[in-house]
Design a protein around this motif. Structure first.
Motif, PDB file in Angstrom:
ATOM      1  N   THR A  23      20.966  87.906  49.884  1.00 11.94           N
ATOM      2  CA  THR A  23      22.343  87.790  49.336  1.00 11.94           C
ATOM      3  C   THR A  23      22.443  86.225  48.712  1.00 11.94           C
ATOM      4  O   THR A  23      21.585  85.236  48.879  1.00 11.94           O
ATOM      5  CB  THR A  23      23.233  87.820  50.448  1.00 11.94           C
ATOM      6  N   LEU A  24      23.339  86.072  47.835  1.00 13.92           N
ATOM      7  CA  LEU A  24      23.720  84.853  47.328  1.00 13.92           C
ATOM      8  C   LEU A  24      25.054  84.467  47.467  1.00 13.92           C
ATOM      9  O   LEU A  24      26.042  85.322  47.458  1.00 13.92           O
ATOM     10  CB  LEU A  24      23.335  85.196  45.767  1.00 13.92           C
ATOM     11  N   ASN A  25      25.673  83.322  47.579  1.00 11.78           N
ATOM     12  CA  ASN A  25      26.887  82.888  47.502  1.00 11.78           C
ATOM     13  C   ASN A  25      27.057  82.170  46.223  1.00 11.78           C
ATOM     14  O   ASN A  25      26.743  81.288  46.008  1.00 11.78           O
ATOM     15  CB  ASN A  25      27.198  81.720  48.813  1.00 11.78           C
ATOM     16  N   ARG A 133      30.000  86.845  48.208  1.00 11.96           N
ATOM     17  CA  ARG A 133      28.673  86.965  49.096  1.00 11.96           C
ATOM     18  C   ARG A 133      27.930  88.164  48.594  1.00 11.96           C
ATOM     19  O   ARG A 133      28.419  89.109  48.937  1.00 11.96           O
ATOM     20  CB  ARG A 133      28.628  86.659  50.338  1.00 11.96           C
ATOM     21  N   ILE A 136      21.550  89.642  45.496  1.00  8.26           N
ATOM     22  CA  ILE A 136      20.988  89.036  44.232  1.00  8.26           C
ATOM     23  C   ILE A 136      21.099  89.933  43.130  1.00  8.26           C
ATOM     24  O   ILE A 136      21.496  89.606  42.019  1.00  8.26           O
ATOM     25  CB  ILE A 136      19.912  88.147  44.545  1.00  8.26           C
ATOM     26  N   TYR A 139      24.373  90.672  41.479  1.00  3.81           N
ATOM     27  CA  TYR A 139      24.720  89.574  40.978  1.00  3.81           C
ATOM     28  C   TYR A 139      24.000  89.593  39.481  1.00  3.81           C
ATOM     29  O   TYR A 139      24.869  89.377  38.650  1.00  3.81           O
ATOM     30  CB  TYR A 139      24.438  88.349  41.540  1.00  3.81           C
ATOM     31  N   LEU A 168      18.518  81.830  37.773  1.00  7.03           N
ATOM     32  CA  LEU A 168      19.175  81.801  38.816  1.00  7.03           C
ATOM     33  C   LEU A 168      18.162  80.978  39.734  1.00  7.03           C
ATOM     34  O   LEU A 168      18.499  80.315  40.523  1.00  7.03           O
ATOM     35  CB  LEU A 168      19.381  83.170  39.681  1.00  7.03           C
ATOM     36  N   ILE A 172      19.127  77.687  42.011  1.00  2.00           N
ATOM     37  CA  ILE A 172      19.834  78.394  42.958  1.00  2.00           C
ATOM     38  C   ILE A 172      20.637  77.473  43.845  1.00  2.00           C
ATOM     39  O   ILE A 172      21.373  77.855  44.833  1.00  2.00           O
ATOM     40  CB  ILE A 172      18.674  79.305  43.680  1.00  2.00           C
ATOM     41  N   ASN A 173      20.201  76.286  44.064  1.00  2.00           N
ATOM     42  CA  ASN A 173      20.786  75.142  45.135  1.00  2.00           C
ATOM     43  C   ASN A 173      21.584  74.189  44.459  1.00  2.00           C
ATOM     44  O   ASN A 173      21.974  73.187  44.922  1.00  2.00           O
ATOM     45  CB  ASN A 173      19.829  74.368  45.967  1.00  2.00           C
ATOM     46  N   GLN A 181      26.168  78.568  46.681  1.00  2.00           N
ATOM     47  CA  GLN A 181      24.898  78.195  45.738  1.00  2.00           C
ATOM     48  C   GLN A 181      25.044  77.882  44.227  1.00  2.00           C
ATOM     49  O   GLN A 181      24.401  77.040  43.640  1.00  2.00           O
ATOM     50  CB  GLN A 181      23.988  79.361  45.945  1.00  2.00           C
TER      51      GLN A 181
END
Length: 390
Positions: A23-25, A133, A136, A139, A168, A172-173, A181
């Protein structure tokens, strides 16, 4: 030593991704100063949590309005006010959950997303901080549609998916210090909604986990743009960053596409004043003025406005006049200066309209990738997981 470098590089971006956590925020509606909005499920049902506690556990769809009041969030339904909270979460009870958000203050269009949303306030308490959330790969599908639309071919969507995934992971950070993220703006990648296009979904699924690396196994800067006008740009000519893979490429596939040509007209006096005041260009010199009003790029893309004494970066002129690209000529017509331009965007990496045309001509996504990016390799991240134990 070289193998050690390879292992460290692979270990770095394998951990970087943490692909076990899929998962990605993503901060959504980043550019909107939202003070009130409506949330409504469009697939499945959602549990509602306020300040960490379960508020609603309903098997029927709910429509909620959320509004900022002082430093708190007021949660309402059509029938009643549920309460006041510092933060809320809307968590899908199904793996295919989806929802829509419509800004009320200010009024905005409906946006649709998948999975969960976490709702808080920015530090100044004056607007919502909305974080999607999301899985990935879901997204990536949303980004592909936002960046390229829904009217092209499956082979193109495969390549765009790989590039969006690579971009991405390389960034990513970028916003981790802000509590998420990546954002949904072009600062990261455009992510305007979920996708329901079957070809995009298949393009994402068929390339799941694939990214692009250079000869040192570093994730590439997966740059792309709308139309190069017939020639892409080397990275160092735009960003002062030289790479082994972002080189200038002749591209005849895009020259008859939608964004291949453009024109802009301004007064001659405005052009002369701009050159003189900002760049100290000697417009009183007739030879210099002639050069400034008859500029062309006959041998492909140039870096500077003139190749004589005073070199002005074309990217500066493009930014100052909000031109579509740096690939233009300058011509005086009476009391006007006409910019006759080619292409749309920074020109580095993949030309989207050129790639779409190649895909329609039955070129594979791998062929198109190697046309625009030199000395790169496709890597499946899942196949590299064993390096984590080295």
């Amino acid at each position: 030593m070289r193998m050690k470098k390879y292992i460290l590089s692979i270990f770095f971006f394998a951990c970087f991704l943490s692909f076990n956590a899929t998962t990605l925020n993503v901060r959504i509606l980043t550019t909107k100063v939202i003070q009130s909005f409506i949330f409504s499920p469009i697939n499945g049902t959602y549990d509602v949590y306020g300040d960490g506690k379960l508020l609603l556990n309903s098997d029927s769809p709910g429509i909620f309005q959320l509004t900022i009041e002082k430093d708190s969030i007021i949660l309402k339904t059509f029938e009643r006010t549920i309460g006041k909270y510092a933060s809320l979460k809307m968590l899908s009870k199904l793996p295919d959950g989806a929802f829509k958000i419509k800004s009320v203050l200010p009024e905005g269009k409906v946006r649709t997303y998948e999975d969960d949303v976490m709702i808080g306030l920015t530090a100044d308490k004056k607007q919502f901080l909305l974080i999607n959330r999301i899985d990935i790969e879901k997204y990536i599908g949303g980004v592909v549609e936002s960046e390229s639309g829904t009217r092209t071919s499956l082979e193109y969507y495969k390549l765009q998916s790989i590039l969006c995934r690579t971009y991405l992971l390389a960034h990513i950070n970028r916003h981790v210090a802000e509590g998420f993220q990546v954002c949904d703006d072009v600062h990261c990648q455009a992510y305007l909604s979920r996708t329901t296009d079957t070809d995009i979904q298949k393009g994402v699924n068929d390339t799941k986990g694939l990214v692009v690396v250079d000869n040192d196994l570093n994730l590439i800067t997966a740059a792309f743009h709308s139309n190069c006008g017939g020639q892409t740009v080397a990275s160092q000519d735009v960003w002062a960053m030289s790479t082994s893979y972002l080189k200038s490429v002749k591209d005849t596939f895009c020259i008859k596409q939608t964004h291949a040509h453009w024109k802009r007209t301004i007064p001659v006096e405005d052009w002369k004043a701009y050159l003189q005041l900002k760049h100290k260009y000697p417009v009183e010199d007739s030879l210099k003025l002639n050069s400034a009003t008859t500029f062309t790029q006959p041998n492909g893309r140039a870096v500077y406005f003139t190749d004589r004494d005073l070199k002005i970066p074309l990217k500066i002129i493009r930014a100052d006049f909000q031109l579509k690209s740096t690939y233009f000529s300058v011509e005086q017509q009476g009391e006007s200066i006409v910019f006759n331009g080619r292409g749309y965007g920074h020109g580095v990496g993949m030309c989207q309209e050129g790639a779409m045309r190649q895909a329609k001509l039955n070129r594979s996504y791998k062929e198109i990738l190697n046309f625009y990016y030199k000395d790169v390799h496709l890597v499946d991240l899942s196949a590299l997981s064993y390096f984590r134990q080295e």
